[in-house]
Enzyme design. Structure first.
Site, mmCIF file in Angstrom:
data_model
loop_
_atom_site.group_PDB
_atom_site.id
_atom_site.type_symbol
_atom_site.label_atom_id
_atom_site.label_comp_id
_atom_site.label_asym_id
_atom_site.label_seq_id
_atom_site.Cartn_x
_atom_site.Cartn_y
_atom_site.Cartn_z
ATOM 1 N N GLY A 1 0.967 -1.181 -0.061
ATOM 2 C CA GLY A 1 0.062 0.089 -0.024
ATOM 3 C C GLY A 1 1.109 1.166 -0.060
ATOM 4 C CG PHE B 1 0.584 5.107 4.395
ATOM 5 C CD1 PHE B 1 1.259 6.113 4.320
ATOM 6 C CD2 PHE B 1 -0.583 4.955 4.133
ATOM 7 C CE1 PHE B 1 0.952 7.273 4.048
ATOM 8 C CE2 PHE B 1 -1.090 6.194 3.567
ATOM 9 C CZ PHE B 1 -0.397 7.337 3.534
ATOM 10 C CB SER B 2 1.712 -0.858 4.744
ATOM 11 O OG SER B 2 0.890 -1.137 3.910
ATOM 12 C CB VAL C 1 0.462 -6.465 3.175
ATOM 13 C CG1 VAL C 1 -0.183 -7.644 3.691
ATOM 14 C CG2 VAL C 1 -0.191 -5.320 3.326
ATOM 15 C CE LYS D 1 -1.567 -1.413 6.637
ATOM 16 N NZ LYS D 1 -2.992 -0.677 6.460
ATOM 17 C CG ASP E 1 -8.304 4.903 1.669
ATOM 18 O OD1 ASP E 1 -8.606 5.109 0.736
ATOM 19 O OD2 ASP E 1 -7.272 4.337 1.923
HETATM 20 P P1 ATP Z 1 -3.361 1.980 1.068
HETATM 21 O O1 ATP Z 1 -3.416 3.156 1.898
HETATM 22 O O2 ATP Z 1 -2.674 2.457 -0.315
HETATM 23 O O3 ATP Z 1 -4.695 1.672 0.719
HETATM 24 P P2 ATP Z 1 -2.095 0.508 3.181
HETATM 25 O O4 ATP Z 1 -0.541 0.675 3.143
HETATM 26 O O5 ATP Z 1 -3.008 1.238 4.254
HETATM 27 O O6 ATP Z 1 -2.659 0.934 1.584
HETATM 28 P P3 ATP Z 1 -3.368 -2.045 3.036
HETATM 29 O O7 ATP Z 1 -4.446 -1.258 2.330
HETATM 30 O O8 ATP Z 1 -3.873 -2.464 4.277
HETATM 31 O O9 ATP Z 1 -2.126 -1.154 2.892
HETATM 32 O O10 ATP Z 1 -2.813 -3.396 2.345
HETATM 33 C C1 ATP Z 1 -2.230 -3.191 0.907
HETATM 34 C C2 ATP Z 1 -2.622 -4.190 0.122
HETATM 35 O O11 ATP Z 1 -2.239 -5.495 0.798
HETATM 36 C C3 ATP Z 1 -4.267 -4.768 -0.019
HETATM 37 O O12 ATP Z 1 -4.992 -3.839 -1.051
HETATM 38 C C4 ATP Z 1 -4.197 -5.994 -0.340
HETATM 39 O O13 ATP Z 1 -4.001 -6.252 -1.596
HETATM 40 C C5 ATP Z 1 -3.116 -6.333 0.364
HETATM 41 N N1 ATP Z 1 -3.529 -7.093 1.788
HETATM 42 C C6 ATP Z 1 -3.539 -6.083 3.090
HETATM 43 N N2 ATP Z 1 -4.205 -6.505 4.119
HETATM 44 C C7 ATP Z 1 -4.344 -8.009 3.747
HETATM 45 C C8 ATP Z 1 -4.965 -9.234 4.274
HETATM 46 N N3 ATP Z 1 -5.081 -9.209 5.384
HETATM 47 N N4 ATP Z 1 -4.682 -10.282 3.509
HETATM 48 C C9 ATP Z 1 -4.269 -10.547 2.190
HETATM 49 N N5 ATP Z 1 -4.163 -9.421 1.676
HETATM 50 C C10 ATP Z 1 -3.974 -8.206 2.222
HETATM 51 MG MG MG Z 2 -5.347 0.207 1.210
#
Ligand code: ATP
Ligand code: MG
Length: 434
Positions: free
Chosen positions: A80, A82-83, A85, A100, A193
Protein backbone atom coordinates in the site's frame (compact mmCIF):
# COMPACT_ATOMS: atom_id res chain seq x y z
CA UNK A 1 7.44 -7.58 20.59
CA UNK A 2 11.20 -7.05 21.02
CA UNK A 3 13.06 -10.24 21.68
CA UNK A 4 14.46 -8.99 24.94
CA UNK A 5 10.98 -9.11 26.41
CA UNK A 6 11.17 -12.86 26.67
CA UNK A 7 13.03 -14.10 29.66
CA UNK A 8 13.73 -17.78 29.54
CA UNK A 9 15.55 -20.09 31.90
CA UNK A 10 18.84 -21.37 30.42
CA UNK A 11 17.42 -24.85 30.27
CA UNK A 12 13.76 -24.22 29.50
CA UNK A 13 10.87 -23.75 31.89
CA UNK A 14 9.48 -26.05 34.51
CA UNK A 15 5.70 -26.21 34.46
CA UNK A 16 5.47 -24.43 37.84
CA UNK A 17 7.09 -21.27 36.52
CA UNK A 18 5.57 -18.56 34.49
CA UNK A 19 7.69 -17.66 31.50
CA UNK A 20 7.19 -14.00 32.25
CA UNK A 21 7.88 -14.04 35.97
CA UNK A 22 11.15 -15.92 36.19
CA UNK A 23 13.83 -13.64 37.60
CA UNK A 24 17.61 -13.93 37.29
CA UNK A 25 17.90 -14.90 40.97
CA UNK A 26 15.31 -17.61 40.66
CA UNK A 27 17.21 -18.92 37.67
CA UNK A 28 20.34 -19.26 39.83
CA UNK A 29 18.45 -20.91 42.69
CA UNK A 30 17.25 -23.56 40.32
CA UNK A 31 20.66 -24.58 38.99
CA UNK A 32 20.31 -27.87 40.83
CA UNK A 33 17.17 -28.72 38.95
CA UNK A 34 18.99 -28.52 35.62
CA UNK A 35 18.98 -32.22 34.89
CA UNK A 36 15.33 -32.55 35.70
CA UNK A 37 14.53 -29.59 33.43
CA UNK A 38 16.60 -30.98 30.58
CA UNK A 39 14.85 -34.33 30.83
CA UNK A 40 11.37 -32.83 30.86
CA UNK A 41 9.76 -32.48 27.47
CA UNK A 42 9.18 -28.81 26.60
CA UNK A 43 5.74 -27.64 25.58
CA UNK A 44 5.50 -26.09 22.07
CA UNK A 45 5.27 -22.64 23.73
CA UNK A 46 8.37 -23.25 25.86
CA UNK A 47 10.29 -24.65 22.91
CA UNK A 48 9.45 -21.63 20.75
CA UNK A 49 10.28 -19.02 23.39
CA UNK A 50 13.50 -20.86 24.25
CA UNK A 51 14.50 -21.05 20.57
CA UNK A 52 13.81 -17.33 20.18
CA UNK A 53 16.48 -16.64 22.80
CA UNK A 54 18.92 -19.48 22.32
CA UNK A 55 18.64 -21.16 18.94
CA UNK A 56 21.07 -19.59 16.46
CA UNK A 57 18.93 -20.21 13.38
CA UNK A 58 15.79 -18.79 14.99
CA UNK A 59 17.66 -15.74 16.27
CA UNK A 60 19.11 -15.12 12.81
CA UNK A 61 15.65 -15.38 11.25
CA UNK A 62 14.35 -12.88 13.80
CA UNK A 63 17.22 -10.52 13.04
CA UNK A 64 16.74 -10.57 9.25
CA UNK A 65 12.94 -10.39 9.42
CA UNK A 66 12.24 -13.99 8.31
CA UNK A 67 10.49 -14.28 11.65
CA UNK A 68 8.48 -11.65 13.47
CA UNK A 69 7.59 -12.58 17.06
CA UNK A 70 5.83 -15.94 16.87
CA UNK A 71 5.36 -15.74 13.09
CA UNK A 72 7.40 -17.22 10.24
CA UNK A 73 7.35 -14.70 7.42
CA UNK A 74 7.00 -15.70 3.75
CA UNK A 75 6.58 -13.66 0.53
CA UNK A 76 4.95 -10.32 -0.15
CA UNK A 77 1.21 -10.43 -0.88
CA UNK A 78 0.41 -6.77 -1.18
CA UNK A 79 1.68 -3.24 -0.89
CA UNK A 80 0.00 0.00 0.00
CA UNK A 81 1.01 3.63 0.12
CA UNK A 82 2.35 3.20 3.62
CA UNK A 83 3.11 -0.46 3.99
CA UNK A 84 4.19 -3.82 2.69
CA UNK A 85 1.98 -6.79 3.40
CA UNK A 86 3.52 -10.26 3.76
CA UNK A 87 2.16 -13.75 4.21
CA UNK A 88 3.20 -15.45 7.45
CA UNK A 89 2.44 -18.53 9.56
CA UNK A 90 1.98 -18.72 13.29
CA UNK A 91 4.75 -20.98 14.58
CA UNK A 92 2.44 -22.68 17.12
CA UNK A 93 -1.03 -22.79 15.56
CA UNK A 94 0.29 -22.95 11.95
CA UNK A 95 -2.44 -20.52 10.88
CA UNK A 96 -1.80 -18.27 7.90
CA UNK A 97 -1.84 -14.56 8.68
CA UNK A 98 -1.04 -11.36 6.80
CA UNK A 99 1.52 -9.03 8.32
CA UNK A 100 1.25 -5.36 7.44
CA UNK A 101 4.75 -3.96 7.92
CA UNK A 102 5.39 -0.28 8.53
CA UNK A 103 8.82 1.29 8.62
CA UNK A 104 9.04 3.23 11.91
CA UNK A 105 11.63 5.63 10.53
CA UNK A 106 9.04 6.81 7.99
CA UNK A 107 6.30 7.32 10.57
CA UNK A 108 6.09 10.94 11.66
CA UNK A 109 3.80 11.95 14.52
CA UNK A 110 0.82 12.24 12.21
CA UNK A 111 1.38 8.76 10.77
CA UNK A 112 1.77 7.33 14.28
CA UNK A 113 -1.57 8.83 15.21
CA UNK A 114 -3.21 7.29 12.14
CA UNK A 115 -1.67 3.95 12.98
CA UNK A 116 -2.91 3.94 16.54
CA UNK A 117 -6.39 4.80 15.19
CA UNK A 118 -6.13 1.91 12.75
CA UNK A 119 -5.41 -0.42 15.68
CA UNK A 120 -8.11 0.94 17.98
CA UNK A 121 -10.71 0.93 15.18
CA UNK A 122 -10.03 -2.69 14.31
CA UNK A 123 -10.23 -3.64 17.96
CA UNK A 124 -13.56 -1.92 18.46
CA UNK A 125 -15.32 -3.71 15.59
CA UNK A 126 -16.66 -7.23 15.83
CA UNK A 127 -18.20 -8.09 12.51
CA UNK A 128 -17.79 -11.05 10.13
CA UNK A 129 -16.99 -8.65 7.27
CA UNK A 130 -14.40 -6.55 9.06
CA UNK A 131 -10.80 -7.77 8.85
CA UNK A 132 -9.46 -8.89 12.23
CA UNK A 133 -6.36 -7.71 13.98
CA UNK A 134 -4.64 -10.45 15.98
CA UNK A 135 -1.52 -8.82 17.32
CA UNK A 136 0.86 -5.88 17.03
CA UNK A 137 4.57 -6.72 17.02
CA UNK A 138 7.10 -3.95 17.40
CA UNK A 139 10.80 -4.33 16.58
CA UNK A 140 13.39 -1.54 16.80
CA UNK A 141 12.82 -0.50 13.18
CA UNK A 142 9.34 -1.72 12.29
CA UNK A 143 5.76 -2.03 13.37
CA UNK A 144 3.86 -5.13 12.34
CA UNK A 145 0.10 -5.47 12.30
CA UNK A 146 -0.71 -9.17 12.32
CA UNK A 147 -4.01 -9.52 10.48
CA UNK A 148 -6.44 -12.20 9.48
CA UNK A 149 -5.28 -13.55 6.09
CA UNK A 150 -7.56 -12.88 3.14
CA UNK A 151 -6.39 -15.48 0.62
CA UNK A 152 -8.73 -14.48 -2.22
CA UNK A 153 -6.97 -11.19 -3.00
CA UNK A 154 -8.57 -7.77 -3.19
CA UNK A 155 -11.67 -6.74 -5.13
CA UNK A 156 -9.73 -4.36 -7.37
CA UNK A 157 -7.41 -7.14 -8.56
CA UNK A 158 -10.36 -9.51 -8.99
CA UNK A 159 -12.24 -7.08 -11.24
CA UNK A 160 -9.22 -5.91 -13.23
CA UNK A 161 -8.15 -9.48 -13.98
CA UNK A 162 -11.50 -11.27 -14.31
CA UNK A 163 -13.83 -8.44 -15.32
CA UNK A 164 -16.87 -7.08 -13.56
CA UNK A 165 -18.81 -9.20 -11.09
CA UNK A 166 -22.03 -10.79 -12.28
CA UNK A 167 -25.21 -9.44 -10.73
CA UNK A 168 -25.60 -12.16 -8.06
CA UNK A 169 -22.02 -11.92 -6.84
CA UNK A 170 -22.24 -8.10 -6.84
CA UNK A 171 -25.27 -8.38 -4.56
CA UNK A 172 -23.50 -10.78 -2.20
CA UNK A 173 -20.33 -8.69 -2.02
CA UNK A 174 -22.14 -5.36 -1.72
CA UNK A 175 -24.47 -6.72 0.99
CA UNK A 176 -21.41 -7.70 3.06
CA UNK A 177 -19.69 -4.34 2.57
CA UNK A 178 -22.96 -2.60 3.44
CA UNK A 179 -23.39 -4.65 6.60
CA UNK A 180 -19.77 -3.92 7.64
CA UNK A 181 -20.15 -0.18 6.94
CA UNK A 182 -23.39 -0.06 8.91
CA UNK A 183 -21.58 -1.67 11.83
CA UNK A 184 -18.84 0.98 11.55
CA UNK A 185 -21.32 3.87 11.46
CA UNK A 186 -23.41 2.35 14.28
CA UNK A 187 -20.19 2.50 16.32
CA UNK A 188 -19.52 6.08 15.18
CA UNK A 189 -16.53 5.04 13.08
CA UNK A 190 -15.96 6.53 9.64
CA UNK A 191 -13.71 4.55 7.28
CA UNK A 192 -12.73 7.38 4.87
CA UNK A 193 -10.80 5.12 2.48
CA UNK A 194 -13.33 2.61 1.22
CA UNK A 195 -12.30 1.38 -2.24
CA UNK A 196 -12.00 -1.90 -4.14
CA UNK A 197 -8.35 -2.33 -3.04
CA UNK A 198 -9.52 -2.34 0.58
CA UNK A 199 -12.18 -5.00 0.16
CA UNK A 200 -10.53 -8.40 0.50
CA UNK A 201 -11.81 -11.87 -0.33
CA UNK A 202 -11.28 -14.60 2.27
CA UNK A 203 -13.02 -17.14 0.04
CA UNK A 204 -14.88 -17.12 -3.28
CA UNK A 205 -17.76 -14.94 -2.04
CA UNK A 206 -16.83 -13.83 1.45
CA UNK A 207 -15.32 -10.36 1.81
CA UNK A 208 -13.73 -8.26 4.53
CA UNK A 209 -13.45 -4.50 4.72
CA UNK A 210 -9.81 -3.67 5.49
CA UNK A 211 -7.34 -0.82 5.88
CA UNK A 212 -8.56 1.41 8.68
CA UNK A 213 -5.55 3.72 8.41
CA UNK A 214 -7.73 6.78 7.71
CA UNK A 215 -10.60 5.82 9.96
CA UNK A 216 -11.81 8.13 12.68
CA UNK A 217 -14.16 7.93 15.61
CA UNK A 218 -16.77 10.69 15.78
CA UNK A 219 -18.78 11.75 18.82
CA UNK A 220 -21.95 11.62 16.80
CA UNK A 221 -22.77 10.94 13.17
CA UNK A 222 -23.54 14.62 12.68
CA UNK A 223 -20.04 15.69 13.73
CA UNK A 224 -18.37 17.89 11.13
CA UNK A 225 -14.99 16.69 9.92
CA UNK A 226 -12.35 18.72 8.13
CA UNK A 227 -9.49 16.29 7.57
CA UNK A 228 -9.55 15.43 3.90
CA UNK A 229 -8.46 11.93 3.16
CA UNK A 230 -9.16 9.04 0.85
CA UNK A 231 -8.49 8.15 -2.78
CA UNK A 232 -9.47 10.69 -5.47
CA UNK A 233 -11.63 8.39 -7.64
CA UNK A 234 -13.77 7.57 -4.58
CA UNK A 235 -13.86 11.09 -3.11
CA UNK A 236 -17.26 12.75 -2.65
CA UNK A 237 -17.90 16.17 -4.26
CA UNK A 238 -17.84 17.95 -0.89
CA UNK A 239 -14.24 16.76 -0.43
CA UNK A 240 -13.28 18.28 -3.81
CA UNK A 241 -15.12 21.47 -2.87
CA UNK A 242 -12.78 21.82 0.10
CA UNK A 243 -15.74 21.94 2.44
CA UNK A 244 -15.90 20.42 5.85
CA UNK A 245 -17.98 17.28 5.63
CA UNK A 246 -20.11 14.70 7.38
CA UNK A 247 -18.28 11.37 7.70
CA UNK A 248 -21.11 8.93 6.97
CA UNK A 249 -22.06 10.69 3.71
CA UNK A 250 -18.48 10.52 2.44
CA UNK A 251 -18.33 6.76 3.11
CA UNK A 252 -21.72 6.39 1.44
CA UNK A 253 -20.47 8.12 -1.72
CA UNK A 254 -17.47 5.77 -1.83
CA UNK A 255 -19.90 2.84 -1.58
CA UNK A 256 -21.73 4.19 -4.65
CA UNK A 257 -18.47 4.39 -6.61
CA UNK A 258 -17.57 0.89 -5.42
CA UNK A 259 -20.95 -0.51 -6.49
CA UNK A 260 -20.65 1.14 -9.91
CA UNK A 261 -17.18 -0.42 -10.29
CA UNK A 262 -18.41 -3.86 -9.26
CA UNK A 263 -21.34 -4.03 -11.66
CA UNK A 264 -19.73 -2.31 -14.66
CA UNK A 265 -15.98 -2.99 -14.27
CA UNK A 266 -15.36 0.73 -14.86
CA UNK A 267 -15.27 3.82 -12.68
CA UNK A 268 -18.12 6.37 -12.81
CA UNK A 269 -15.72 9.34 -12.83
CA UNK A 270 -12.62 8.90 -14.95
CA UNK A 271 -9.80 11.28 -15.74
CA UNK A 272 -6.05 11.16 -16.09
CA UNK A 273 -5.30 13.97 -13.63
CA UNK A 274 -6.75 14.87 -10.26
CA UNK A 275 -7.74 18.32 -11.59
CA UNK A 276 -9.81 16.76 -14.40
CA UNK A 277 -11.22 14.17 -12.03
CA UNK A 278 -12.31 16.94 -9.69
CA UNK A 279 -14.18 18.61 -12.57
CA UNK A 280 -15.89 15.31 -13.47
CA UNK A 281 -17.01 14.65 -9.91
CA UNK A 282 -18.24 18.23 -9.39
CA UNK A 283 -20.24 18.05 -12.64
CA UNK A 284 -21.71 14.85 -11.24
CA UNK A 285 -22.39 13.26 -14.61
CA UNK A 286 -21.73 9.62 -15.23
CA UNK A 287 -23.33 7.11 -17.52
CA UNK A 288 -24.65 3.80 -16.41
CA UNK A 289 -24.71 1.07 -19.06
CA UNK A 290 -28.29 0.13 -19.95
CA UNK A 291 -27.70 -3.53 -19.15
CA UNK A 292 -27.28 -2.73 -15.45
CA UNK A 293 -30.57 -3.86 -13.90
CA UNK A 294 -33.10 -1.11 -13.13
CA UNK A 295 -33.12 -1.78 -9.33
CA UNK A 296 -29.32 -1.56 -9.26
CA UNK A 297 -29.36 1.64 -11.35
CA UNK A 298 -31.83 3.17 -8.91
CA UNK A 299 -29.59 2.27 -5.99
CA UNK A 300 -26.49 3.77 -7.63
CA UNK A 301 -28.35 6.97 -8.54
CA UNK A 302 -29.72 7.17 -5.01
CA UNK A 303 -26.19 6.97 -3.58
CA UNK A 304 -24.29 9.19 -6.02
CA UNK A 305 -26.24 12.37 -5.22
CA UNK A 306 -24.29 15.62 -5.18
CA UNK A 307 -26.03 16.87 -2.05
CA UNK A 308 -24.85 14.74 0.90
CA UNK A 309 -28.16 15.22 2.72
CA UNK A 310 -30.02 13.63 -0.20
CA UNK A 311 -27.73 10.64 -0.43
CA UNK A 312 -29.33 7.28 0.25
CA UNK A 313 -28.75 6.28 3.90
CA UNK A 314 -27.39 2.86 4.77
CA UNK A 315 -30.72 1.76 6.25
CA UNK A 316 -32.45 2.70 3.01
CA UNK A 317 -29.88 0.66 1.07
CA UNK A 318 -30.57 -2.34 3.30
CA UNK A 319 -34.21 -2.24 2.28
CA UNK A 320 -33.69 -1.50 -1.42
CA UNK A 321 -35.25 -3.66 -4.11
CA UNK A 322 -31.91 -4.77 -5.59
CA UNK A 323 -30.78 -6.30 -2.28
CA UNK A 324 -34.13 -7.86 -1.38
CA UNK A 325 -33.11 -11.45 -2.25
CA UNK A 326 -29.93 -11.26 -0.12
CA UNK A 327 -29.58 -12.19 3.49
CA UNK A 328 -27.64 -9.44 5.27
CA UNK A 329 -24.82 -10.52 7.61
CA UNK A 330 -25.06 -9.40 11.23
CA UNK A 331 -22.41 -8.22 13.68
CA UNK A 332 -20.91 -10.98 15.81
CA UNK A 333 -22.10 -11.52 19.36
CA UNK A 334 -19.57 -9.61 21.49
CA UNK A 335 -16.43 -11.54 22.41
CA UNK A 336 -13.40 -10.77 24.55
CA UNK A 337 -10.23 -9.52 22.87
CA UNK A 338 -8.14 -10.23 25.93
CA UNK A 339 -7.79 -13.81 27.23
CA UNK A 340 -7.71 -12.83 30.93
CA UNK A 341 -11.30 -14.03 31.54
CA UNK A 342 -10.19 -17.56 30.58
CA UNK A 343 -7.79 -17.62 33.51
CA UNK A 344 -10.20 -16.00 35.96
CA UNK A 345 -13.34 -17.99 35.19
CA UNK A 346 -14.56 -20.45 37.79
CA UNK A 347 -15.72 -23.97 36.95
CA UNK A 348 -18.65 -24.01 34.55
CA UNK A 349 -18.47 -20.27 33.88
CA UNK A 350 -17.11 -20.50 30.34
CA UNK A 351 -19.10 -21.15 27.19
CA UNK A 352 -18.26 -24.31 25.26
CA UNK A 353 -16.40 -22.29 22.62
CA UNK A 354 -14.34 -20.55 25.31
CA UNK A 355 -13.49 -23.88 27.01
CA UNK A 356 -12.23 -25.11 23.65
CA UNK A 357 -9.95 -22.10 23.24
CA UNK A 358 -8.63 -22.53 26.78
CA UNK A 359 -7.93 -26.22 26.15
CA UNK A 360 -6.19 -25.42 22.85
CA UNK A 361 -4.01 -22.83 24.61
CA UNK A 362 -3.11 -25.34 27.32
CA UNK A 363 -2.23 -27.93 24.70
CA UNK A 364 0.34 -25.49 23.35
CA UNK A 365 1.66 -24.95 26.87
CA UNK A 366 0.00 -21.59 27.56
CA UNK A 367 -1.43 -21.82 31.07
CA UNK A 368 -3.67 -19.56 33.15
CA UNK A 369 -0.51 -18.37 34.89
CA UNK A 370 0.96 -17.20 31.61
CA UNK A 371 -2.29 -15.39 30.80
CA UNK A 372 -2.43 -13.65 34.18
CA UNK A 373 1.21 -12.60 33.96
CA UNK A 374 0.57 -11.17 30.52
CA UNK A 375 -1.67 -8.31 31.63
CA UNK A 376 -1.48 -4.79 30.33
CA UNK A 377 0.00 -5.61 26.94
CA UNK A 378 -3.27 -5.91 24.99
CA UNK A 379 -2.65 -6.57 21.33
CA UNK A 380 1.10 -6.21 21.88
CA UNK A 381 1.33 -9.63 23.44
CA UNK A 382 2.06 -12.90 21.66
CA UNK A 383 -0.29 -14.66 24.08
CA UNK A 384 -3.14 -12.38 23.02
CA UNK A 385 -2.16 -13.17 19.40
CA UNK A 386 -2.43 -16.94 19.90
CA UNK A 387 -5.69 -16.50 21.81
CA UNK A 388 -7.31 -14.36 19.10
CA UNK A 389 -6.22 -16.76 16.36
CA UNK A 390 -7.62 -19.79 18.20
CA UNK A 391 -10.86 -17.97 19.03
CA UNK A 392 -11.31 -16.97 15.39
CA UNK A 393 -10.58 -20.55 14.29
CA UNK A 394 -13.39 -21.79 16.55
CA UNK A 395 -15.83 -19.11 15.37
CA UNK A 396 -15.13 -19.98 11.74
CA UNK A 397 -15.72 -23.67 12.47
CA UNK A 398 -19.10 -22.70 13.88
CA UNK A 399 -19.96 -21.02 10.58
CA UNK A 400 -20.12 -17.37 11.69
CA UNK A 401 -18.45 -16.27 8.46
CA UNK A 402 -20.57 -18.02 5.88
CA UNK A 403 -21.30 -15.59 3.01
CA UNK A 404 -24.94 -14.54 2.55
CA UNK A 405 -27.23 -16.66 0.39
CA UNK A 406 -29.11 -15.41 -2.66
CA UNK A 407 -31.91 -16.78 -4.78
CA UNK A 408 -31.80 -16.64 -8.62
CA UNK A 409 -28.35 -16.15 -10.20
CA UNK A 410 -28.30 -13.91 -13.26
CA UNK A 411 -25.19 -13.86 -15.47
CA UNK A 412 -24.17 -10.74 -17.35
CA UNK A 413 -21.54 -10.36 -20.09
CA UNK A 414 -18.13 -9.22 -18.84
CA UNK A 415 -16.63 -5.77 -19.33
CA UNK A 416 -13.31 -3.95 -19.09
CA UNK A 417 -11.80 -0.47 -19.51
CA UNK A 418 -9.90 0.60 -16.42
CA UNK A 419 -7.05 2.56 -17.91
CA UNK A 420 -7.95 5.99 -16.57
CA UNK A 421 -8.60 4.68 -13.07
CA UNK A 422 -5.37 2.66 -13.08
CA UNK A 423 -3.36 5.76 -13.89
CA UNK A 424 -4.96 7.66 -11.05
CA UNK A 425 -5.14 5.12 -8.26
CA UNK A 426 -1.49 5.37 -7.37
CA UNK A 427 -1.31 9.14 -7.59
CA UNK A 428 -1.99 11.50 -4.79
CA UNK A 429 -3.98 9.94 -2.04
CA UNK A 430 -5.93 12.86 -0.72
CA UNK A 431 -4.77 13.47 2.77
CA UNK A 432 -4.62 17.01 4.00
CA UNK A 433 -4.33 16.56 7.69
CA UNK A 434 -5.63 19.39 9.76
P1 ATP B 1 -3.35 2.13 0.99
O1 ATP B 1 -3.43 3.19 2.02
O2 ATP B 1 -2.58 2.48 -0.23
O3 ATP B 1 -4.71 1.58 0.68
P2 ATP B 1 -2.05 0.58 3.06
O4 ATP B 1 -0.60 0.87 3.17
O5 ATP B 1 -2.92 1.15 4.11
O6 ATP B 1 -2.56 0.90 1.62
P3 ATP B 1 -3.48 -1.94 3.01
O7 ATP B 1 -4.53 -1.36 2.14
O8 ATP B 1 -3.92 -2.37 4.36
O9 ATP B 1 -2.19 -1.02 3.10
O10 ATP B 1 -2.84 -3.20 2.27
C1 ATP B 1 -2.29 -3.08 0.96
C2 ATP B 1 -2.68 -4.28 0.11
O11 ATP B 1 -2.16 -5.48 0.71
C3 ATP B 1 -4.19 -4.51 -0.01
O12 ATP B 1 -4.75 -3.78 -1.07
C4 ATP B 1 -4.24 -6.02 -0.25
O13 ATP B 1 -4.00 -6.32 -1.62
C5 ATP B 1 -3.07 -6.56 0.57
N1 ATP B 1 -3.53 -6.97 1.90
C6 ATP B 1 -3.68 -6.17 2.97
N2 ATP B 1 -4.13 -6.84 4.04
C7 ATP B 1 -4.26 -8.12 3.62
C8 ATP B 1 -4.73 -9.33 4.27
N3 ATP B 1 -5.12 -9.31 5.52
N4 ATP B 1 -4.74 -10.48 3.54
C9 ATP B 1 -4.34 -10.47 2.24
N5 ATP B 1 -3.91 -9.38 1.59
C10 ATP B 1 -3.88 -8.22 2.26
MG1 MG C 1 -5.34 -0.06 1.24
Amino acid sequence: MPMGTYRVSPRGQGPRHSLWSLSESSVKEEEGEEDEGARRCLTPFEKLTTDMCRDEKTIKELTVGRRVGFYKVRGEIGAGTFSKVKLAFHALTKDKVAIKILDKTRLDLQAQRLLSREISTMESLQHPNVLRLYEVVETPSRLHLVLEYAGGGDLYTRITTEGRLHDALSKIVFAQVLSAMKHLHDNNIIHRDLKAENVLFTCQACVKVADFGFSTKVKSRSEILDTFCGSPPYAAPELFRDESYLGPAVDTWAMGVLLFFMVTGTMPFRADTVVRLRRCVLEGTYSLPTWVSAPCQRLIRGILRMDPSERCALDQMLGCEWLLPVEITRPLPPFQLNPRYLAEAGPGELEEEEEEVKAALEQLGITSEHIINNQGKGSRSPITGVYRILLHQGQRKRGVETPPMIRGVVKDPKRDSLRAYRSLRHTSKLCILA
